[in-house]
Design a protein around this motif. Structure first.
Motif, PDB file in Angstrom:
ATOM      1  N   ARG A   1       0.823  -1.210   0.000  1.00  0.00           N
ATOM      2  CA  ARG A   1       0.000   0.000   0.000  1.00  0.00           C
ATOM      3  C   ARG A   1       0.848   1.248   0.000  1.00  0.00           C
ATOM      4  O   ARG A   1       0.437   2.270  -0.527  1.00  0.00           O
ATOM      5  CB  ARG A   1      -0.933  -0.036   1.231  1.00  0.00           C
ATOM      6  N   ILE A   2       2.014   1.210   0.615  1.00  0.00           N
ATOM      7  CA  ILE A   2       2.886   2.390   0.719  1.00  0.00           C
ATOM      8  C   ILE A   2       4.211   2.049   0.069  1.00  0.00           C
ATOM      9  O   ILE A   2       4.981   1.229   0.576  1.00  0.00           O
ATOM     10  CB  ILE A   2       3.065   2.806   2.192  1.00  0.00           C
ATOM     11  N   GLY A   3       4.482   2.678  -1.074  1.00  0.00           N
ATOM     12  CA  GLY A   3       5.597   2.267  -1.929  1.00  0.00           C
ATOM     13  C   GLY A   3       6.965   2.490  -1.345  1.00  0.00           C
ATOM     14  O   GLY A   3       7.908   1.776  -1.690  1.00  0.00           O
ATOM     15  N   TRP A   4       7.137   3.502  -0.447  1.00  0.00           N
ATOM     16  CA  TRP A   4       8.475   3.800   0.046  1.00  0.00           C
ATOM     17  C   TRP A   4       8.912   2.871   1.182  1.00  0.00           C
ATOM     18  O   TRP A   4      10.044   2.970   1.663  1.00  0.00           O
ATOM     19  CB  TRP A   4       8.598   5.258   0.485  1.00  0.00           C
ATOM     20  N   ILE A   5       8.069   1.963   1.609  1.00  0.00           N
ATOM     21  CA  ILE A   5       8.464   0.931   2.578  1.00  0.00           C
ATOM     22  C   ILE A   5       9.035  -0.243   1.790  1.00  0.00           C
ATOM     23  O   ILE A   5       8.351  -0.851   0.977  1.00  0.00           O
ATOM     24  CB  ILE A   5       7.276   0.490   3.443  1.00  0.00           C
ATOM     25  N   SER A   6      10.303  -0.550   2.035  1.00  0.00           N
ATOM     26  CA  SER A   6      10.995  -1.522   1.179  1.00  0.00           C
ATOM     27  C   SER A   6      10.671  -2.967   1.540  1.00  0.00           C
ATOM     28  O   SER A   6      10.516  -3.813   0.652  1.00  0.00           O
ATOM     29  CB  SER A   6      12.511  -1.300   1.250  1.00  0.00           C
ATOM     30  N   ASN A   7      10.564  -3.279   2.834  1.00  0.00           N
ATOM     31  CA  ASN A   7      10.293  -4.657   3.262  1.00  0.00           C
ATOM     32  C   ASN A   7       9.322  -4.655   4.435  1.00  0.00           C
ATOM     33  O   ASN A   7       9.329  -3.730   5.256  1.00  0.00           O
ATOM     34  CB  ASN A   7      11.585  -5.367   3.689  1.00  0.00           C
ATOM     35  N   ILE A   8       8.517  -5.698   4.508  1.00  0.00           N
ATOM     36  CA  ILE A   8       7.570  -5.857   5.610  1.00  0.00           C
ATOM     37  C   ILE A   8       7.810  -7.229   6.239  1.00  0.00           C
ATOM     38  O   ILE A   8       7.703  -8.253   5.568  1.00  0.00           O
ATOM     39  CB  ILE A   8       6.116  -5.755   5.119  1.00  0.00           C
ATOM     40  N   ILE A   9       8.166  -7.223   7.509  1.00  0.00           N
ATOM     41  CA  ILE A   9       8.407  -8.462   8.247  1.00  0.00           C
ATOM     42  C   ILE A   9       7.202  -8.716   9.145  1.00  0.00           C
ATOM     43  O   ILE A   9       6.875  -7.904   9.999  1.00  0.00           O
ATOM     44  CB  ILE A   9       9.683  -8.370   9.115  1.00  0.00           C
ATOM     45  N   VAL A  10       6.524  -9.830   8.923  1.00  0.00           N
ATOM     46  CA  VAL A  10       5.393 -10.197   9.771  1.00  0.00           C
ATOM     47  C   VAL A  10       5.867 -11.268  10.746  1.00  0.00           C
ATOM     48  O   VAL A  10       6.281 -12.344  10.340  1.00  0.00           O
ATOM     49  CB  VAL A  10       4.218 -10.726   8.931  1.00  0.00           C
ATOM     50  N   VAL A  11       5.815 -10.944  12.025  1.00  0.00           N
ATOM     51  CA  VAL A  11       6.260 -11.881  13.065  1.00  0.00           C
ATOM     52  C   VAL A  11       5.044 -12.685  13.518  1.00  0.00           C
ATOM     53  O   VAL A  11       4.064 -12.129  14.004  1.00  0.00           O
ATOM     54  CB  VAL A  11       6.898 -11.132  14.244  1.00  0.00           C
ATOM     55  N   VAL A  12       5.114 -13.994  13.340  1.00  0.00           N
ATOM     56  CA  VAL A  12       3.948 -14.863  13.508  1.00  0.00           C
ATOM     57  C   VAL A  12       4.282 -16.010  14.454  1.00  0.00           C
ATOM     58  O   VAL A  12       5.390 -16.547  14.426  1.00  0.00           O
ATOM     59  CB  VAL A  12       3.506 -15.435  12.135  1.00  0.00           C
ATOM     60  N   GLU A  25       0.442 -15.540  -0.266  1.00  0.00           N
ATOM     61  CA  GLU A  25       0.329 -16.082  -1.623  1.00  0.00           C
ATOM     62  C   GLU A  25      -0.992 -15.699  -2.269  1.00  0.00           C
ATOM     63  O   GLU A  25      -1.035 -15.311  -3.446  1.00  0.00           O
ATOM     64  CB  GLU A  25       0.468 -17.605  -1.579  1.00  0.00           C
ATOM     65  N   LYS A  26      -2.073 -15.770  -1.506  1.00  0.00           N
ATOM     66  CA  LYS A  26      -3.402 -15.489  -2.048  1.00  0.00           C
ATOM     67  C   LYS A  26      -3.509 -14.062  -2.558  1.00  0.00           C
ATOM     68  O   LYS A  26      -4.079 -13.813  -3.628  1.00  0.00           O
ATOM     69  CB  LYS A  26      -4.461 -15.739  -0.970  1.00  0.00           C
ATOM     70  N   TYR A  27      -2.954 -13.107  -1.800  1.00  0.00           N
ATOM     71  CA  TYR A  27      -3.112 -11.701  -2.170  1.00  0.00           C
ATOM     72  C   TYR A  27      -1.898 -11.151  -2.905  1.00  0.00           C
ATOM     73  O   TYR A  27      -1.833  -9.962  -3.203  1.00  0.00           O
ATOM     74  CB  TYR A  27      -3.427 -10.864  -0.923  1.00  0.00           C
ATOM     75  N   GLY A  28      -0.941 -11.990  -3.210  1.00  0.00           N
ATOM     76  CA  GLY A  28       0.171 -11.581  -4.055  1.00  0.00           C
ATOM     77  C   GLY A  28       1.069 -10.524  -3.454  1.00  0.00           C
ATOM     78  O   GLY A  28       1.592  -9.670  -4.171  1.00  0.00           O
ATOM     79  N   HIS A  29       1.279 -10.552  -2.144  1.00  0.00           N
ATOM     80  CA  HIS A  29       2.174  -9.576  -1.510  1.00  0.00           C
ATOM     81  C   HIS A  29       3.618  -9.859  -1.917  1.00  0.00           C
ATOM     82  O   HIS A  29       4.110 -10.984  -1.772  1.00  0.00           O
ATOM     83  CB  HIS A  29       2.037  -9.640   0.013  1.00  0.00           C
ATOM     84  N   LYS A  30       4.304  -8.837  -2.413  1.00  0.00           N
ATOM     85  CA  LYS A  30       5.644  -9.014  -2.957  1.00  0.00           C
ATOM     86  C   LYS A  30       6.749  -8.668  -1.960  1.00  0.00           C
ATOM     87  O   LYS A  30       7.864  -9.172  -2.064  1.00  0.00           O
ATOM     88  CB  LYS A  30       5.825  -8.136  -4.207  1.00  0.00           C
TER      89      LYS A  30
END
Length: 366
Positions: A1-12, A25-30
């Protein structure tokens, strides 16, 4: 959603890793990758930071960022503006975090359950997320943490102050930073999402007079209620700057009006462009394909071949979180009774066909 954020780490948590992988995978998050969470908040955050410095919690290292943002998934309505503010403040001060006024007075109870003392509410603020840090500062702070900090601490800004002598800049945050904590909060969150998604619609018509007139009337009817962007079907190109601006503006509602009976080629073209654009299909996209039939010989029968093709197309794109509806409007002009100047037919949203009797026939197919 916000292009200037380079990486998103989801801690699960370990038991939810496979579920999160399927969502990505379903929503194609790159730009999203997963790190395994710990048993406490601080241990989970530390594991996320290690993705940039150690191989223990991920298969490969990412490039170390200058600034890292820490945010809670239970605060889903964070906007780009507050993210930008805390990042810029962190670059200047080393650490920054969003705050909100306290809405209740904080009191301390004595051992016997009676009131010990209360805090002067005007002097205190609620610490919220997002928070941002120079990466080297927050990573060093976590490296120096004691087990007590990691197991019982909750405030990242305090760790930066305690171990790196970094005084965080406090930034006033918006009211939407509330936490989804209780079951009732899920209903409030759903309502906010639906309200946000219904604020804008893109109206696509071709240049033919009858179609263009319906588009103008619909635009006039809707413009006082929501934001309406109107374009010509001739502009349906991924390279069209106007259409790109509409996509980047997070528009999730489209109405395509044409006089091509049963023709869904235009809708298919729009679906293809949506998939190639940067619009995240995290929320449902609604496409309403309106077909105007102004022929003299009105047939009430829709061929099974056309109907099957339309339904199959709708089922396929629904898997991609795109909801397609097809509306067929059939009408012809009749000779008005003697002395009758005009007959008004109110279509949905106030569209009116004037100057002549009109016989309306319409069907809605999901």
């Amino acid at each position: 959603r916000i292009g200037w954020i380079s990486n998103i780490i989801v801690v699960v948590s370990p038991e939810n890793i496979e579920t999160m992988k399927s969502i990505i995978e379903k929503y194609g998050h790159k730009r999203v990758m997963i790190a395994q969470g710990g048993i406490t908040r601080h241990r989970s955050i530390f594991n996320g930071l290690k993705v940039f410095a150690e191989n223990k919690f991920s298969s490969h290292l990412l490039q170390k960022p200058e600034v890292v943002i820490i945010h809670d998934a239970v605060r889903p309505f964070v906007e780009e503006d507050i993210l930008s503010k805390v990042v810029m403040a962190a670059k200047e001060h080393g650490a920054a975090g969003a705050i909100r006024p306290l809405v209740s007075t904080v009191i301390a109870s004595a051992a016997d359950g009676s009131l010990d003392h209360s805090l002067e509410r005007s002097r205190y603020r609620a610490s919220e997320m997002p928070q941002a840090f120079l990466f080297d500062i927050i990573y060093e702070a976590y490296q120096q943490c004691t087990d007590y900090d990691l197991d019982y601490g909750t405030e990242c800004l305090h760790l930066a102050l305690k171990y790196c002598k970094t005084n965080a800049k406090l930034v006033d945050g918006p009211a939407d930073l509330w936490k989804v904590t209780y079951k009732r909060d899920l209903y409030a969150a759903e309502s906010i999402i639906k309200d946000n998604l219904s604020q804008q619609v893109c109206l696509i018509t071709d240049v033919k007079e009858a179609v263009a007139q319906v588009g103008v009337l619909l635009h006039e009817s809707l413009k006082n209620q929501i934001k309406v962007e109107a374009i010509s079907s001739g502009s349906l190109s991924i390279n069209d700057s106007h259409l790109q601006n509409i996509f980047s503006g997070q528009c999730y509602n489209f109405i395509c009006i044409n006089d091509k009976k049963y023709d869904i080629q235009e809708t298919q073209q729009l679906v293809d462009m949506l998939e190639k654009s940067n619009i995240p299909l995290l929320y449902p996209v609604v496409l309403i394909s309106v077909h105007l039939d102004i022929s003299e010989n009105i047939s009430f029968c829709i061929g099974m071949e056309e109907l099957t093709r339309m339904k199959k197309f709708a089922r396929e794109v629904k898997k991609k979180n795109i909801l397609v509806y097809s509306l067929l409007i059939q009408y012809k002009t009749k000779v008005p009774p003697q002395g009758l100047k005009s007959v008004h037919l109110g279509y949905p949203h106030g569209v009116t066909i004037m100057d002549g009797g009109v016989g309306p026939y319409w069907s809605l197919m999901k």
